[in-house]
Write a protein that holds these residues in place. Structure first.
Motif, PDB file in Angstrom:
ATOM      1  N   ALA A  65      35.507  57.629  87.308  1.00 39.57           N
ATOM      2  CA  ALA A  65      36.616  57.389  88.238  1.00 39.57           C
ATOM      3  C   ALA A  65      36.278  56.163  89.091  1.00 39.57           C
ATOM      4  O   ALA A  65      35.104  55.889  89.354  1.00 39.57           O
ATOM      5  N   THR A  74      41.716  57.423  87.868  1.00 36.70           N
ATOM      6  CA  THR A  74      40.953  58.211  86.906  1.00 36.70           C
ATOM      7  C   THR A  74      40.755  57.410  85.622  1.00 36.70           C
ATOM      8  O   THR A  74      41.367  56.359  85.419  1.00 36.70           O
ATOM      9  N   TRP A  78      43.383  59.831  81.141  1.00 38.74           N
ATOM     10  CA  TRP A  78      43.373  61.031  81.984  1.00 38.74           C
ATOM     11  C   TRP A  78      44.788  61.433  82.408  1.00 38.74           C
ATOM     12  O   TRP A  78      45.150  62.605  82.332  1.00 38.74           O
ATOM     13  N   TYR A 199      38.178  66.084  93.265  1.00 39.05           N
ATOM     14  CA  TYR A 199      39.556  65.626  93.106  1.00 39.05           C
ATOM     15  C   TYR A 199      40.268  65.535  94.456  1.00 39.05           C
ATOM     16  O   TYR A 199      41.461  65.787  94.574  1.00 39.05           O
ATOM     17  N   HIS A 202      43.102  61.134  93.745  1.00 41.84           N
ATOM     18  CA  HIS A 202      43.244  60.803  92.323  1.00 41.84           C
ATOM     19  C   HIS A 202      44.671  60.356  92.059  1.00 41.84           C
ATOM     20  O   HIS A 202      45.520  60.360  92.966  1.00 41.84           O
ATOM     21  N   PRO A 263      36.499  62.662  90.218  1.00 41.38           N
ATOM     22  CA  PRO A 263      36.238  61.986  91.493  1.00 41.38           C
ATOM     23  C   PRO A 263      35.819  62.973  92.582  1.00 41.38           C
ATOM     24  O   PRO A 263      36.533  63.929  92.872  1.00 41.38           O
TER      25      PRO A 263
END
Length: 598
Positions: A65, A74, A78, A199, A202, A263
């Protein structure tokens, strides 16, 4: 390079032949299910894991990421994969039907979740955290919060996070400093910093719903003063449309050993006037509410361990079948053979296989108990099932993830020097697995919870009930006409005696010498995991024995089950006695060593 294929036959064995699906089919809300439908769900999930998620695993690991000026991108592919994931309804499997979910029992969704983790752990982390946030809002959120957030989170249109950790706090949530000031309109202004937020930022979904621990003015010190708040990335208008950007931003993402494509964000709340948040439930009860998410996440992290172990085993098995090197020990010819013919490689493969099967079955045992604790019509029965769930979640989390680290390491060992080269793919599983023993509470935290809250607090009642179930299986093994099953019973019986001795020590000594007991907490967690896994493998052996006696056509499969259970009984159950000695007798050096001599 080997491809991931979901172990559907093994999963069907656990669900259908160990009886977990039958156990939940009679529960309220499960009448629409049958074996054929569940098999179809698993088959389609396997296709998605194989065809969509697994191909992105290596490229996502290598690309990772990327953070730029507060925004996170991402890895390639993804967003498209996430769109297909949500369009396929996978995000909503186990969620409540009244908010758009499919209401599947946890014992089914857990096996689907294993596939996501095996195929692509970095991807699977996003829906896992969202599901935990959904559960917290569903159980403790106001009507407004449920109406505003649940449907879009369940669909996957919005995702969710769990915001606990701060730079100065780590695992000590009593040290949380994030503040929540009342705004006078029923909302709060949140100010503070959170780290390690999976996350937390994102580009997969249009909104991110953060569940944040914070302190209101005048709150008590320690964990009793913590409250829980919903803080969305974008505010939501009365008609459900997204409004202004909230005062929360991502200041960085972490550079990690593994799960590179997931991430892990540092989030700043309230650089301006404060991020707008809504209280979940009552003030000062936030930690208890967050444990709804945390317990769900701990179970799911245990499933991560199962998935990573399965994937590492599949790759090692494929390599061992293809790699030609050395002659077979004891063979009449000196011709080179596939390394799967070498005894030590076979031992390592069986160690990977046996523990993975034991972990999968134990996770399904606990998942079915979760379903019964939630859905059973009898309040007394729900309490009994919940006691088993609470006892075993630290084991599913701690034992499965510690096993995953060892199993993925064995996968590298089977590859030899090639396993240390990233291009073979074996190393990524170990790098990814290493975090699983750390987040949602380290193994030491799981073990402390196990000995203190789950065993000492109730005087060992819940684990005594478990021991009775194990004893019944021992007696069933002993009653067969098979010498090897009787030998398995002997090993499991000795392991149960060792477990009971450790439990007696914990119950007697924890009120008097808690530090002495705590010194052996992790060995005890491993001990309980090994014995509980042996219980599941013994049950598998009994089923396989019966199927072979009636002449089931799938003779090879059931013969493999018997030999895998035999390996577990011969190689893993004997460790219970030494672990029990560590628990009971191993504290002196740990406690007496002067700090300066470390």
């Amino acid at each position: 390079m080997s491809e991931y294929h979901a172990p559907l036959r093994d999963m069907q064995f656990v669900l259908n032949e160990l009886g977990y699906l039958e156990q939940v089919l009679g529960l309220p809300g499960c009448s629409h299910l049958d074996v054929e439908l569940v098999d179809a769900i698993l088959s389609e999930a396997g296709k998605f894991a194989h065809g969509v998620l697994a191909p992105l695993n290596v490229s996502g690991d290598r690309q990772g990421a990327r953070w730029l000026d507060g925004e996170v991108r991402t890895a390639s592919g993804w967003r498209e994969a996430y769109q297909r994931f949500t369009e396929g309804g996978w995000n909503a499997l186990s969620c409540a039907p009244q908010f758009g979910g499919q209401g599947l029992p946890r014992v089914v969704s857990a096996l689907v979740e294993e596939m996501w983790n095996a195929a692509n752990l970095s991807f699977g982390l996003c829906p896992m955290l969202t599901r935990g946030a959904i559960e917290a809002i569903e159980l403790r959120g106001s009507a407004y919060l449920k109406h505003t957030y649940l449907a879009k989170m369940i669909s996957g249109q919005w995702t969710g996070t769990m915001n606990l950790t701060e730079p100065q706090a780590g695992s000590d949530l009593a040290a949380v400093r994030t503040r929540a000031e009342p705004a006078g309109d029923g909302t709060f202004r949140i100010k503070g910093q959170k780290i390690f937020i999976t996350y937390g930022e994102h580009d997969l979904a249009e909104n991110i719903v953060h569940l944040v621990l914070a302190r209101t003015p005048g709150s008590p010190a320690g964990v009793k003063g913590i409250s829980l708040f919903v803080v969305p990335k974008y505010l939501v208008e009365a008609d459900g449309r997204l409004g202004a950007r909230n005062d929360v931003r991502c200041t960085a993402i972490e550079h990690k050993l593994g799960i590179h494509a997931s991430p892990t964000a540092v989030l700043a709340f309230g650089d301006g006037d404060g991020a707008t948040g809504w209280l979940v439930g009552e003030e000062h009860r936030g930690l208890g509410y967050m444990f709804i998410m945390m317990n769900a996440a701990r179970f799911s992290v245990g499933i991560e361990g199962v998935g990573l172990s399965e994937r590492a085993y599949q790759r090692a098995r494929s390599y061992a079948r293809d790699r030609i090197q050395g002659s077979e020990i004891g063979a009449s010819t000196r011709s080179d053979v596939a390394i799967i013919r070498h005894p030590d490689v076979r031992r390592m493969l069986l160690s990977m296989k046996a523990r993975t099967e034991a972990m999968r079955a134990l996770a399904c045992e606990v998942a079915a108990a979760m379903d019964c604790a939630e859905r059973h019509p009898s309040p007394a029965a729900r309490l009994e099932w919940q006691a088993l769930v609470e006892l075993m979640i630290p084991v599913v989390k701690g034992w499965s993830t510690e096993n995953a680290v060892d199993i993925t390491s064995l996968g590298i060992q089977i590859h030899g020097g090639m396993g240390y080269i990233e291009e073979t793919g074996a190393a990524q599983y170990l790098r990814d697995a290493r975090i699983t023993t750390l987040y949602e509470g380290t193994t030491g935290i799981q073990a402390s919870d196990l000995i203190g809250r789950k065993i000492a607090r109730d005087g060992g009642k819940a684990i005594a009930t478990l021991g009775q179930q194990i004893q019944q299986v021992i007696e069933a093994l002993t009653a067969t006409d098979d010498a090897q099953l009787q030998a398995n019973a002997g090993n499991l019986g000795k392991a149960l005696i060792a477990l009971n001795a450790s439990v007696a020590f914990i119950v007697a000594q924890f009120p008097l010498q808690p530090a002495r007991v705590a010194a052996g907490a992790v060995p005890f967690l491993e001990l309980l995991g090994i014995v509980a896994g042996g219980w599941q493998m013994a049950r598998s052996a009994l089923v396989a024995h019966r199927q072979l006696k009636v002449g089931n056509a799938d003779q090879g499969f059931y013969r493999g089950k018997l030999l895998t259970a035999r390996f577990y009984a011969d190689h893993w159950l004997p460790q219970a006695e030494s672990l029990s000695r560590i628990v009971v007798q191993g504290a002196d050096a740990v406690l007496e060593m002067p700090d300066q001599q470390f």
